[in-house]
Scaffold this active site. Structure first.
Site, short mmCIF file in Angstrom:
data_model
loop_
_atom_site.label_atom_id
_atom_site.label_comp_id
_atom_site.label_asym_id
_atom_site.label_seq_id
_atom_site.Cartn_x
_atom_site.Cartn_y
_atom_site.Cartn_z
N ALA A 116 -15.64 17.78 1.54
CA ALA A 116 -14.65 18.85 1.54
C ALA A 116 -13.22 18.31 1.51
CB ALA A 116 -14.84 19.77 2.74
N LEU A 135 -15.50 24.12 12.63
CA LEU A 135 -16.09 24.14 13.96
C LEU A 135 -16.47 22.74 14.41
CD1 LEU A 135 -16.12 27.19 13.68
CD2 LEU A 135 -18.46 27.18 14.52
N ASP A 138 -15.10 16.33 13.63
CA ASP A 138 -15.10 14.99 14.18
C ASP A 138 -13.69 14.67 14.67
OD1 ASP A 138 -15.29 12.24 14.67
OD2 ASP A 138 -16.68 11.95 13.00
N GLU A 215 -23.51 23.31 18.04
CA GLU A 215 -22.51 22.66 18.89
C GLU A 215 -21.96 23.64 19.92
OE1 GLU A 215 -22.69 18.80 17.52
OE2 GLU A 215 -21.30 19.51 19.05
#
Lengths: 241, 374
Positions: A116, A135, A138, A215
């Protein structure tokens, strides 16, 4: 009927584990169209030949939020983007299985294995997107790796180009440093304006950010901080000054 | 990459860590370089495995630019403390008016049309602006790509900035509000090496690429108008597609421009004529170049000359002109004036004109092999 369910192989996450970190600036062998005109979306959304993707989940992981978005917004095409091969493979298999399991549903969600940071303008036209989700990106803690972060002043200009005026960027993390960084980048970009808590309270997407992504569920279990920052894409103030 | 540029009075050749000025009427050479303290290498760099120490030291080349008014010269150094130096022509002398650190090695530098700023496109993917009118003002970050930048340019009316990178992308943004991206020109399939505006129709952008093509675009719409596969006109011996290093354009009439093309690993420089404003016609006029010396750089100058820089021990700089039939002739007298400086220019060719790192490696991640469970 039972026979259909028997044939649906729901993928198991343990076969699709991959390390969390990937160098986004490296030359991965990734498929992407040279130009958005050349992208064949019918392979991903066979039931929607005349629609364009409007929601993008950047770094969709195992696809929890993506599937929830598809159910919450059945008339909107949502796309998950994931750079890790195994993980994107999992999401693709998951969606395939869901589509078989529940006929007529989940046709409006799909996953693409791509980078992306490099190729979004190859897939989408100017102003095409209405929502972009980031969301638990990293954090890339080391200062030398800060330029690998998915929210940066350079990339925000690209996201501003891809979003329509009024479009929204949702950033979610449980890492306070990263939240501060993202908020700073977005505050400093002239084409983004923070969305008020009042507005967020009325947004049906917000609760899904915590309870549908893998997550997000982990953070809830561990009682971690829920740092949400949502921004609206606004007109360039330069023109009116 | 080492390059050549110039105007009616002088030529500027960049290479190594300096810029060499050649006075056109008598061929005299003046070297402009960073002040002595800077030339010392501050950190000792260890060559990587497989690289000889000279290969490593010469990985970057200095970049130079001449303002269109001819009164300013800029140099971005690549050794010691990488800096941007700006000289101003006062009478016959060049005096250093500015020296500011640049951080990362530059790929390309350019003056804006009004010469109020110097733009640097660096190898980290960022464009910085340095003020010329305020020579001590700190640099300003304008925009960033993820991939290494290879060229940057600003439209004549200074309303748009266009940047191109190693990842095949050409991005068009507003200027000076560069955070506002207007469009992308997508179509190249390899790194994009240079950007120019078609002089007889400034709405059209001309780009060159490692994919062997020159493309013309209506850049505000991101629309590709024409693609010229140069290899069709100048085929490589083994049929391989040769990358295009750069091209130079020059207006010859209200409806036509010339374009000279510099091809990677080739001694041939084809020259085209581009006619028309909306309906573009391209014609190959001739191909210059002989012997086996690679053409390094080509540049038209305002006085109807065409410069060629060649990897030639005897004659690294050639000056050409053309007649009303577009027959190109070597300007023997002027070219000979520069032969005495050929040794000085040899360092310009010490590193490859197209570094191999520009090509994509396309590696497979170890996890690419996904076990399919039946």
């Amino acid at each position: 009927m039972a026979s259909i369910e028997q044939n649906v192989r729901y993928p198991q996450k343990r076969h699709y584990r991959q390390r969390a970190h990937s160098n986004p600036t490296a030359d991965h062998k990734v498929d992407y169209p040279i130009h958005p005109d050349l992208m064949d979306w019918s392979k991903l959304y066979p039931e929607f030949p005349n629609k364009r993707v409007e929601f993008a989940d950047v770094g969709c992981g195992y696809g929890g939020l993506l599937v929830a978005l598809g159910e919450l917004f059945p008339d909107v095409l949502s796309l998950g983007l994931e750079i890790r091969v195994k993980v994107s493979q999992f999401v693709i298999e998951r969606i395939k299985a869901l589509r078989l399991q529940e006929q007529g549903k989940h046709q409006n969600v799909a996953c693409l294995r791509t980078n992306a940071m490099k190729y979004l303008p190859n897939f989408f036209y100017r102003g095409q997107l209405k929502k972009m989700f980031f969301l638990f990106p990293d954090p890339h803690f080391k200062e030398s790796k800060h330029e690998w972060r998915i929210i940066s002043r350079s990339l925000l200009s690209e996201y501003a180009y891809l979003l329509c005026e009024g479009g929204l960027v949702y950033t979610v993390t449980d890492v306070p440093d990263l939240n501060q960084w993202m908020v700073k980048c977005l505050d400093e970009h002239p084409m983004f304006e923070r969305v008020s808590q009042e507005e967020l309270d009325k947004d049906p997407v917000v609760p899904k950010l915590w309870d549908s992504s893998e997550e997000g569920q982990k953070v809830t279990r561990n009682d971690g901080p829920k740092l949400l920052a949502v921004y609206r894409r606004v007109a360039d103030p330069f023109d009116s000054s | 990459m080492a390059s050549i540029t110039g105007n009616k009075e002088m030529l500027a050749v960049s290479g190594g860590n300096s810029v060499y000025l050649l006075e056109r009427k008598n061929g005299s050479l003046q070297t402009l370089e960073p002040p002595v303290e800077d030339i010392k290498i501050t950190t000792k760099k260890v060559p990587k495995k497989g690289e000889t120490s000279s290969e490593h030291a010469d990985k970057h080349m200095a970049c130079a630019a001449l303002s269109s008014c001819g009164r300013y010269l800029a140099l971005a150094t690549c050794r010691g403390t990488k800096s941007l130096l700006i000289w101003q022509l006062e009478g016959q002398t060049w005096s250093l008016i500015s020296q500011r650190p640049i951080g990362r090695a530059a790929s390309k530098i350019r003056f804006t049309n009004s010469a109020s700023r110097v733009l640097i496109a660096d190898k980290a993917g960022d464009v910085y602006s340095f003020s010329v009118t305020e020579p001590t003002k700190e640099k300003e970050w304008l925009l960033g790509h993820i991939a290494m930048l290879l060229d940057v340019t600003v439209s004549d009316d200074e309303k748009y900035i266009i940047s191109c990178d190693r990842d095949d992308k050409i991005r068009v943004a507003r200027f000076p509000n560069c955070y506002n991206i207007n469009s992308y020109c997508l179509g190249h399939t390899s790194f994009v090496t240079s950007l120019s505006f078609l002089p007889h129709n400034l709405c059209i952008l001309v780009s060159s690429s490692g994919d062997g093509c020159i493309k013309l675009w209506k850049y505000l719409e991101g629309k590709e108008l024409l693609s010229i596969p140069i290899n069709k006109y100048v085929p490589a011996l083994d049929g391989e597609i040769l990358p295009i290093k750069q091209c130079s354009v020059f207006q010859v009439s209200p409806e036509a421009s010339l374009m000279s093309v510099c091809i990677g690993s080739s001694s041939k420089c084809p020259i085209f004529k581009i006619d028309g404003t909306d309906n573009l016609q391209v014609k190959l006029l001739c191909t210059i170049g002989s012997e086996d010396q690679e053409v390094w750089c080509t540049q038209f100058t305002k006085d109807n000359s065409m410069l060629l820089m060649k990897n030639n021990k005897m004659r690294p700089v050639e000056v050409w002109s053309w007649d009303e039939n577009y027959d190109f002739l070597l300007n023997q007298n002027e070219t000979e004036l520069y032969e005495k400086h050929s040794d000085t220019f040899q360092e310009c060719f010490s590193c490859p004109s197209i570094p191999s790192m520009l090509y994509r490696k396309n590696y497979d991640e170890p996890a690419d092999k996904v076990k399919k469970h039946s």
